[in-house]
Write a protein that holds these residues in place. Sequence first.
Motif, PDB file in Angstrom:
ATOM      1  N   PHE A 514      31.208  39.089  51.210  1.00 45.33           N
ATOM      2  CA  PHE A 514      32.188  40.113  50.745  1.00 45.33           C
ATOM      3  C   PHE A 514      31.965  41.315  51.865  1.00 45.33           C
ATOM      4  O   PHE A 514      33.258  41.961  52.064  1.00 45.33           O
ATOM      5  N   ASP A 515      30.956  41.537  52.575  1.00 44.41           N
ATOM      6  CA  ASP A 515      30.914  42.837  53.405  1.00 44.41           C
ATOM      7  C   ASP A 515      32.007  42.601  54.513  1.00 44.41           C
ATOM      8  O   ASP A 515      32.516  43.483  54.911  1.00 44.41           O
ATOM      9  N   ARG A 516      31.963  41.323  55.122  1.00 42.27           N
ATOM     10  CA  ARG A 516      32.898  41.027  56.165  1.00 42.27           C
ATOM     11  C   ARG A 516      34.301  41.418  55.709  1.00 42.27           C
ATOM     12  O   ARG A 516      35.203  42.063  56.478  1.00 42.27           O
ATOM     13  N   LEU A 517      34.445  41.002  54.338  1.00 38.87           N
ATOM     14  CA  LEU A 517      35.834  41.370  53.997  1.00 38.87           C
ATOM     15  C   LEU A 517      36.472  42.655  53.726  1.00 38.87           C
ATOM     16  O   LEU A 517      37.502  42.911  53.688  1.00 38.87           O
ATOM     17  N   THR A 518      35.470  43.711  53.630  1.00 42.97           N
ATOM     18  CA  THR A 518      35.559  45.196  53.568  1.00 42.97           C
ATOM     19  C   THR A 518      36.296  45.514  54.804  1.00 42.97           C
ATOM     20  O   THR A 518      37.045  46.418  54.841  1.00 42.97           O
ATOM     21  N   THR A 519      35.784  44.887  56.151  1.00 42.46           N
ATOM     22  CA  THR A 519      36.252  45.299  57.313  1.00 42.46           C
ATOM     23  C   THR A 519      37.595  44.778  57.487  1.00 42.46           C
ATOM     24  O   THR A 519      38.408  45.522  58.038  1.00 42.46           O
ATOM     25  N   VAL A 520      37.833  43.675  57.212  1.00 48.31           N
ATOM     26  CA  VAL A 520      39.077  42.772  57.170  1.00 48.31           C
ATOM     27  C   VAL A 520      40.196  43.589  56.409  1.00 48.31           C
ATOM     28  O   VAL A 520      41.147  44.031  57.103  1.00 48.31           O
ATOM     29  N   HIS A 521      39.758  44.125  55.141  1.00 52.52           N
ATOM     30  CA  HIS A 521      40.740  44.690  54.477  1.00 52.52           C
ATOM     31  C   HIS A 521      40.766  46.171  54.465  1.00 52.52           C
ATOM     32  O   HIS A 521      41.691  47.038  53.556  1.00 52.52           O
ATOM     33  N   ASP A 522      39.847  46.858  55.212  1.00 51.03           N
ATOM     34  CA  ASP A 522      39.603  48.337  55.081  1.00 51.03           C
ATOM     35  C   ASP A 522      39.524  49.009  53.766  1.00 51.03           C
ATOM     36  O   ASP A 522      40.383  49.718  53.530  1.00 51.03           O
ATOM     37  N   ALA A 547      46.099  50.034  46.533  1.00 48.98           N
ATOM     38  CA  ALA A 547      45.899  48.958  45.735  1.00 48.98           C
ATOM     39  C   ALA A 547      46.365  47.696  45.895  1.00 48.98           C
ATOM     40  O   ALA A 547      45.712  46.664  46.015  1.00 48.98           O
ATOM     41  N   GLU A 548      47.251  47.295  47.347  1.00 45.32           N
ATOM     42  CA  GLU A 548      47.370  46.240  47.917  1.00 45.32           C
ATOM     43  C   GLU A 548      46.122  45.701  48.550  1.00 45.32           C
ATOM     44  O   GLU A 548      45.734  44.511  48.636  1.00 45.32           O
ATOM     45  N   ARG A 549      45.375  46.695  49.088  1.00 47.45           N
ATOM     46  CA  ARG A 549      44.387  46.282  50.080  1.00 47.45           C
ATOM     47  C   ARG A 549      43.047  45.912  49.001  1.00 47.45           C
ATOM     48  O   ARG A 549      42.487  44.759  49.577  1.00 47.45           O
ATOM     49  N   VAL A 550      43.094  46.288  47.975  1.00 45.92           N
ATOM     50  CA  VAL A 550      41.748  46.176  46.923  1.00 45.92           C
ATOM     51  C   VAL A 550      42.367  44.566  46.350  1.00 45.92           C
ATOM     52  O   VAL A 550      41.584  43.975  46.179  1.00 45.92           O
ATOM     53  N   ALA A 551      43.375  44.715  46.094  1.00 45.15           N
ATOM     54  CA  ALA A 551      44.004  43.169  45.492  1.00 45.15           C
ATOM     55  C   ALA A 551      43.725  41.952  46.625  1.00 45.15           C
ATOM     56  O   ALA A 551      43.302  41.062  46.256  1.00 45.15           O
ATOM     57  N   ASN A 552      44.073  42.467  47.904  1.00 46.01           N
ATOM     58  CA  ASN A 552      43.855  41.276  48.999  1.00 46.01           C
ATOM     59  C   ASN A 552      42.340  41.046  48.931  1.00 46.01           C
ATOM     60  O   ASN A 552      41.899  40.006  49.368  1.00 46.01           O
ATOM     61  N   PHE A 553      41.432  41.951  48.969  1.00 50.31           N
ATOM     62  CA  PHE A 553      40.039  41.872  48.925  1.00 50.31           C
ATOM     63  C   PHE A 553      39.769  41.000  47.819  1.00 50.31           C
ATOM     64  O   PHE A 553      38.748  40.032  48.045  1.00 50.31           O
ATOM     65  N   ALA A 554      40.082  41.453  46.772  1.00 45.82           N
ATOM     66  CA  ALA A 554      39.866  40.565  45.403  1.00 45.82           C
ATOM     67  C   ALA A 554      40.025  38.917  45.675  1.00 45.82           C
ATOM     68  O   ALA A 554      39.352  38.119  45.229  1.00 45.82           O
ATOM     69  N   LEU A 555      41.415  38.837  46.268  1.00 47.16           N
ATOM     70  CA  LEU A 555      41.609  37.436  46.295  1.00 47.16           C
ATOM     71  C   LEU A 555      40.717  36.580  47.470  1.00 47.16           C
ATOM     72  O   LEU A 555      40.357  35.393  47.157  1.00 47.16           O
ATOM     73  N   GLY A 556      40.360  37.419  48.403  1.00 45.24           N
ATOM     74  CA  GLY A 556      39.447  37.065  49.585  1.00 45.24           C
ATOM     75  C   GLY A 556      38.075  36.727  48.711  1.00 45.24           C
ATOM     76  O   GLY A 556      37.074  35.668  48.964  1.00 45.24           O
ATOM     77  N   MET A 557      37.583  37.443  47.826  1.00 43.88           N
ATOM     78  CA  MET A 557      36.382  37.452  47.158  1.00 43.88           C
ATOM     79  C   MET A 557      36.149  36.191  46.473  1.00 43.88           C
ATOM     80  O   MET A 557      35.310  35.407  46.503  1.00 43.88           O
ATOM     81  N   ILE A 558      37.271  35.789  45.753  1.00 45.94           N
ATOM     82  CA  ILE A 558      37.300  34.664  44.934  1.00 45.94           C
ATOM     83  C   ILE A 558      37.135  33.295  46.070  1.00 45.94           C
ATOM     84  O   ILE A 558      36.443  32.356  45.725  1.00 45.94           O
ATOM     85  N   MET A 559      37.914  33.308  46.996  1.00 47.61           N
ATOM     86  CA  MET A 559      37.764  32.244  47.927  1.00 47.61           C
ATOM     87  C   MET A 559      36.392  32.188  48.518  1.00 47.61           C
ATOM     88  O   MET A 559      35.840  31.074  48.621  1.00 47.61           O
ATOM     89  N   ALA A 660      50.985  36.357  52.018  1.00 46.36           N
ATOM     90  CA  ALA A 660      50.067  36.069  53.039  1.00 46.36           C
ATOM     91  C   ALA A 660      49.396  34.703  52.783  1.00 46.36           C
ATOM     92  O   ALA A 660      49.312  34.183  51.891  1.00 46.36           O
ATOM     93  N   THR A 661      48.979  34.341  54.080  1.00 47.88           N
ATOM     94  CA  THR A 661      48.391  32.865  53.971  1.00 47.88           C
ATOM     95  C   THR A 661      46.435  33.144  53.769  1.00 47.88           C
ATOM     96  O   THR A 661      46.213  34.166  53.699  1.00 47.88           O
ATOM     97  N   GLU A 662      46.032  31.770  53.300  1.00 50.82           N
ATOM     98  CA  GLU A 662      44.643  32.063  52.949  1.00 50.82           C
ATOM     99  C   GLU A 662      43.714  32.547  54.264  1.00 50.82           C
ATOM    100  O   GLU A 662      42.952  33.263  54.268  1.00 50.82           O
ATOM    101  N   ASN A 663      44.330  32.039  55.491  1.00 55.82           N
ATOM    102  CA  ASN A 663      43.636  32.615  56.581  1.00 55.82           C
ATOM    103  C   ASN A 663      43.817  34.179  56.853  1.00 55.82           C
ATOM    104  O   ASN A 663      42.848  34.827  57.489  1.00 55.82           O
ATOM    105  N   GLU A 664      45.039  34.582  56.743  1.00 49.47           N
ATOM    106  CA  GLU A 664      45.020  36.051  56.605  1.00 49.47           C
ATOM    107  C   GLU A 664      44.295  36.755  55.608  1.00 49.47           C
ATOM    108  O   GLU A 664      43.560  38.001  55.984  1.00 49.47           O
ATOM    109  N   ILE A 665      44.303  36.410  54.582  1.00 41.68           N
ATOM    110  CA  ILE A 665      43.518  36.821  53.527  1.00 41.68           C
ATOM    111  C   ILE A 665      41.918  36.961  53.789  1.00 41.68           C
ATOM    112  O   ILE A 665      41.114  37.958  53.489  1.00 41.68           O
TER     113      ILE A 665
END
Length: 669
Positions: A514-522, A547-559, A660-665
């Motif tokens: 999750f911490d790595r994803l915070t950097t990815v989505h700022d 809102a978009e940043r947090v939404a993309n972060f949430a999708l990344g969390m599930i993955m 956005a693709t899974e790799n981008e997320i």
Amino acid sequence: YGFINTCLKSLVVEKYGEETWEKLRLQAGVQDSFLTFEVYKDEITMQLVDKACKVLGVPADIVLREFGKYFFEFCKRSGYDHMLRTLGGNLYEFIENLDALHSYLSLSYQASLIATAEQEMNAPSFRVEKNEDGSMHLHYYSDRRGLCHIVPGIIGAAALDFFNIEISMKIVNQTEEEERTGKKEHIVFLVTQNPLFPCKERNEFSSSSQCLVDSEKQIENQLNKEDLEKAKNVNGDRGNSVCPVKKSHWKTLRGIITLGKGKLLRGFDPVYPKSLWIDTKTFCNGLPFHMVFDKELKVKQAGVSIQKIVPGLQTMGISLDQYFRIVHPEVPFTISSIQKFINSQFVFQTRREMMPESWRERPMLELRGQMMWMEPLQCMLYLCSPLLRSLHELEERQMHIADIAPHDVTRDLILLNQQRLAEMELSSQLERKKEELRILSKHLEEEKKKTEALLYAMLPQHVANQLKEGKRVEAGEFKECTILFSDVVTFTNICAQCEPIQIVLMLNSMYLRFDRLTTVHDVYKVETIGDAYMVVGGVPVPVPTHAERVANFALGMIMAAKGVQNPVSGNPIQIRVGIHTGPVLAGVVGEKMPRYCLFGDTVNIASRMESHGVPSKIHLSSSAYQCLKYKNFEITERGEIEVKGKGKMHTYFLIRNKSATENEIMGRP
């Protein structure tokens, strides 16, 4: 010495940057800095040169030639400019006196090593020969193989800077020198030179030369016979007894200029007496350190002080090589070898086995001076002085200042060098302290960066900087931001059935992802409490895409959660995620462990979205939905649900990002 390695570092840093030097030195396995008067192994320099060729992708001869040019400039910048300029009036004299310069520098550098008994400065040696066509042959001798290409760089830079000539140097012979002991490398360069006159200067030079000729003619024409007769009389009274030759008008004028206050612009012809007006005793006392020997090395004459130290010299006709050995230049003790290097400074050292018993335990005496071949007598004159660097060395040999002739500058050099010893020791200590401080400062900077990284992980950077400066951080109101909460499904049951260490490992594995994803989505990580993870978008730095940043972060969390194993079942863990958008108040609370916290009803609603959510789903409030509905996200309606403390609320589920693709997320390449 460290001076050479420091110069090489300076060249790389100046031309290619700090990063290249760091890469080069790490590959060579050497330290970052060098002390000027410290002796380092030759292998360090060789390694640096070798790695420089590989890192820069340049042949060794080009690297060494460039180093030679830079070394010349580096020496000038280091305070040797005036010393180098005064070596000679032309390139031939400059090269001819390089050995003398090395001999002087060895006094300075060796002085710092007396206490540590280090090896002597091992400088290269130079011998130069003039050719009829104006070219020169430069003989270069060195213990260090493979560095000869430095010479064209140094000599070429000196020729251009000091004498305004451009030279070309090519190797015409490269052999193992048989004449010198130690099997040193002997390189012979052919040096050809061409004056470098800019067009304007060349015209001025040629016109000034013509002007000089015209002025000579004009002066001759202007002088009347009466003036010339007077000039002849003046010159004749003083000079006819020495050189009774009829002079031309111009030569007469030159004589007037010489005898008056004018400056003689033409060549100088010395005058010698018919016989030597000095007796043998006075000569041997006045030059107490001198020796005369013939082709067979038989001693014909010696100064009084050298006789006192080496009593064997009082027996005339003994062989000089029985009592002395040649230290520099390293040549066999033969008259032919000495004649070949006659322009070099010669250093003799007494042989221990031939000294009196009282001298056996003392350091051997060294003499330094010049050789002069006397053709009429077929003998060699060695004019020398004791090679002493300090009063300590003088005392070790049980000598006194009085043993050295008053006119011999060695007396002054010993006293001056004694003072220089103290200055060099102080300079060396300061250099060491400076290096220690540099290393400490570097370590301190590294620790500071670690501390700042840790601090910035706990608090926003601008907030942390304000706290470091001792300022009070005011609470800030953010009109719109998006907050996310998540937790692990059935976390209480998992804790009840597992060891604590298993829980820690599971949470750590999840939070690292999750911490790595915070950097990815700022987005900003606010805190974690147990299995709960909280982030915010638009705080502490407001952005319209929160809102978009947090939404993309949430999708990344599930993955990402699919890669974390449940220690009880062995299956991937499941998480619930809730998101809400609204205003908050943010600020730092506490002094002992200050935290950047969010306050307001928005935080409560976001928490309710998570607690009323569904496993592996992202639960959105209506305000979050309004921010995302036109942003290429797939969202499904959940409908109205009863929310504790809030009553009925219309909510939604976030399914995916359409663009956005899974790799981008996940932030993968």
